[in-house]
Design a protein around this motif. Structure first.
Motif, short mmCIF file in Angstrom:
data_model
loop_
_atom_site.label_atom_id
_atom_site.label_comp_id
_atom_site.label_asym_id
_atom_site.label_seq_id
_atom_site.Cartn_x
_atom_site.Cartn_y
_atom_site.Cartn_z
N PHE A 256 5.80 -4.74 -6.08
CA PHE A 256 4.99 -5.85 -6.60
C PHE A 256 3.64 -5.33 -7.10
CE2 PHE A 256 4.78 -10.55 -6.56
CZ PHE A 256 3.47 -10.70 -7.01
N ALA A 257 3.03 -4.42 -6.34
CA ALA A 257 1.73 -3.87 -6.74
C ALA A 257 1.86 -3.09 -8.04
CB ALA A 257 1.19 -2.97 -5.63
N CYS A 258 2.94 -2.34 -8.19
CA CYS A 258 3.14 -1.58 -9.42
C CYS A 258 3.34 -2.50 -10.62
CB CYS A 258 4.34 -0.64 -9.26
SG CYS A 258 4.08 0.72 -8.10
N ALA B 252 -4.60 -10.99 -3.08
CA ALA B 252 -5.99 -11.00 -3.53
C ALA B 252 -6.27 -9.91 -4.56
CB ALA B 252 -6.93 -10.83 -2.34
N SER B 253 -5.27 -9.08 -4.82
CA SER B 253 -5.39 -7.97 -5.79
C SER B 253 -6.52 -7.02 -5.43
CB SER B 253 -5.59 -8.52 -7.21
OG SER B 253 -4.47 -9.26 -7.62
N THR B 254 -6.58 -6.65 -4.16
CA THR B 254 -7.57 -5.67 -3.71
C THR B 254 -6.84 -4.43 -3.18
OG1 THR B 254 -7.63 -6.66 -1.48
CG2 THR B 254 -9.25 -7.44 -3.09
N GLY B 255 -7.41 -3.27 -3.44
CA GLY B 255 -6.79 -2.03 -2.99
C GLY B 255 -5.42 -1.80 -3.58
N MET B 256 -5.25 -2.17 -4.84
CA MET B 256 -3.92 -2.10 -5.46
C MET B 256 -3.40 -0.67 -5.59
SD MET B 256 -3.07 -5.21 -5.81
CE MET B 256 -1.74 -5.33 -6.98
N LYS B 257 -4.30 0.29 -5.80
CA LYS B 257 -3.85 1.68 -5.92
C LYS B 257 -3.17 2.15 -4.64
CE LYS B 257 -7.14 3.32 -9.41
NZ LYS B 257 -8.21 4.30 -9.71
N ASP B 258 -3.75 1.79 -3.50
CA ASP B 258 -3.14 2.17 -2.22
C ASP B 258 -1.84 1.41 -1.99
OD1 ASP B 258 -5.21 3.92 -1.66
OD2 ASP B 258 -6.41 2.39 -0.63
N LEU B 259 -1.80 0.15 -2.42
CA LEU B 259 -0.58 -0.65 -2.22
C LEU B 259 0.58 -0.12 -3.05
CD1 LEU B 259 -2.02 -4.29 -2.17
CD2 LEU B 259 -1.42 -2.83 -0.23
N MET B 260 0.27 0.55 -4.15
CA MET B 260 1.33 1.14 -4.97
C MET B 260 2.04 2.29 -4.25
SD MET B 260 -0.54 1.21 -8.71
CE MET B 260 -1.11 -0.30 -9.50
N LYS B 261 1.46 2.74 -3.15
CA LYS B 261 2.07 3.80 -2.35
C LYS B 261 2.53 3.28 -0.99
CE LYS B 261 -1.28 6.98 -4.44
NZ LYS B 261 -2.41 7.92 -4.16
N SER B 262 2.56 1.97 -0.84
CA SER B 262 2.93 1.36 0.44
C SER B 262 4.34 1.75 0.87
CB SER B 262 2.82 -0.17 0.35
OG SER B 262 3.34 -0.78 1.50
N LYS B 263 4.55 1.82 2.19
CA LYS B 263 5.88 2.09 2.72
C LYS B 263 6.78 0.86 2.60
CE LYS B 263 4.25 5.56 6.05
NZ LYS B 263 4.16 5.92 7.49
N ASN B 264 6.15 -0.30 2.46
CA ASN B 264 6.91 -1.54 2.27
C ASN B 264 7.35 -1.61 0.81
OD1 ASN B 264 7.44 -4.37 1.57
ND2 ASN B 264 6.70 -4.84 3.63
N SER B 265 8.65 -1.58 0.58
CA SER B 265 9.16 -1.52 -0.80
C SER B 265 8.76 -2.74 -1.62
CB SER B 265 10.68 -1.37 -0.80
OG SER B 265 11.30 -2.46 -0.12
N GLU C 77 -1.58 -5.77 4.29
CA GLU C 77 -1.14 -5.40 2.94
C GLU C 77 -0.78 -6.63 2.12
OE1 GLU C 77 1.99 -2.51 3.22
OE2 GLU C 77 0.55 -0.84 3.06
N LEU C 78 -0.14 -7.61 2.76
CA LEU C 78 0.25 -8.81 2.03
C LEU C 78 -0.96 -9.56 1.52
CD1 LEU C 78 2.41 -10.77 1.07
CD2 LEU C 78 2.31 -11.89 3.31
#
Length: 266
Positions: free
Chosen positions: A227-229, A209-222, A203-204
């Motif tokens: 940051f993604a949002c 690299a700004s890839t898969g940002m939509k999924d990262l916006m729902k990450s369990k890592n706060s 995820e980091l």
């Protein structure tokens, strides 16, 4: 750069040709600030010596000053290395701050060949190991050791490589992917430093690299999620922000001098 913002690229190229790794910050946006321009003009009018002083600063004069500093620091460093600090712990403590001061500045001013030579002499000193390994990374473009030293050491070395033209670096692929190494690899991506280490799909690494940002916006890592949002779906502009001034009062960041001593993973 405030008086001649259009000469940024010319100055940077001149520095690179002369083994100078001082990062050049783009102040063009700050100069466009009409309020700042007015104050700068007022300052020039108030002090009659100001115009002459600013005009006397040329690329050649900066190169000459850098060369003079490099020669002076090199001689002083060599003299310190010949001193015997083993007679007492106080003698060693007296020498160490001076070695750090000189070697840190020589990282910005000396050739890669000289840095390689000095790194060998400093490696045997435990209190100089971090700077010695940074010198080694810059001289030989091998970042294997600095990755394990944490993000401060990695960013400091990456800043020097970027300032010199951003030549790709080598990393031993056998190095384990610990959290520290993963964070250091992310720092290389942020700095735009290319390397030969295998692709990492964490995820980091996706975040920097700004890839898969939509999924990262729902990450369990706060941290990742927030940051993604904040970043959104736009393309990454890490190098642009590193090379640009936040405002006219921003000071030049010399990370070897400001951050290197704080690295805790060494």
């Amino acid at each position: 750069m405030l008086a001649n913002p259009t000469k940024k690229d010319t100055l940077q190229q001149s520095f690179q040709r002369n083994n100078i790794r001082i990062p050049i910050v783009d102040y063009s946006d700050a100069v466009k600030d009409s309020n700042y321009l007015q104050r700068f003009q007022d300052w020039m009018r108030k002090y009659k010596w100001a115009t002459k002083s600013v005009k006397s600063i040329t690329i050649n004069s900066l190169l000459a000053q850098a060369k003079k500093c490099e020669e002076s620091f090199s001689v002083r460093l060599e003299n310190l290395l010949t001193e015997d600090g083993s007679s007492s712990p106080y003698a060693e403590k007296r020498i160490t701050p001076k070695l750090r001061y000189l070697s840190g500045r020589l990282l910005y001013l000396s050739s890669r060949e000289y840095l390689g030579e000095i790194s060998e002499k400093l490696t045997n000193r435990p209190d100089m190991y971090l700077i010695a390994k940074t010198m080694e990374a810059v001289a030989f473009r091998d970042f294997t050791d600095v990755l394990s030293m944490g993000v401060n050491a990695t960013h400091s070395a990456a800043q020097l490589v970027r300032a010199e033209g951003n030549e790709p670096v080598r990393i031993d692929n056998d190095i384990g992917l610990s959290p520290v190494v993963e964070q250091s690899l992310a720092v290389l991506v942020i700095n735009g430093v290319q390397h030969n280490y295998g692709a990492i799909n964490t995820e980091l690494m996706q975040l920097v690299a700004s890839t898969g940002m939509k999924d990262l916006m729902k990450s369990k890592n706060s941290f990742i999620r927030e940051f993604a949002c904040l970043h959104g779906l736009s393309e990454p502009r890490h190098q642009y922000f590193l090379d640009s001034s936040f405002d006219r009062d921003e000071e030049l960041a010399m990370d070897v001098l400001n951050q290197l001593q704080r690295s805790s993973h060494c």
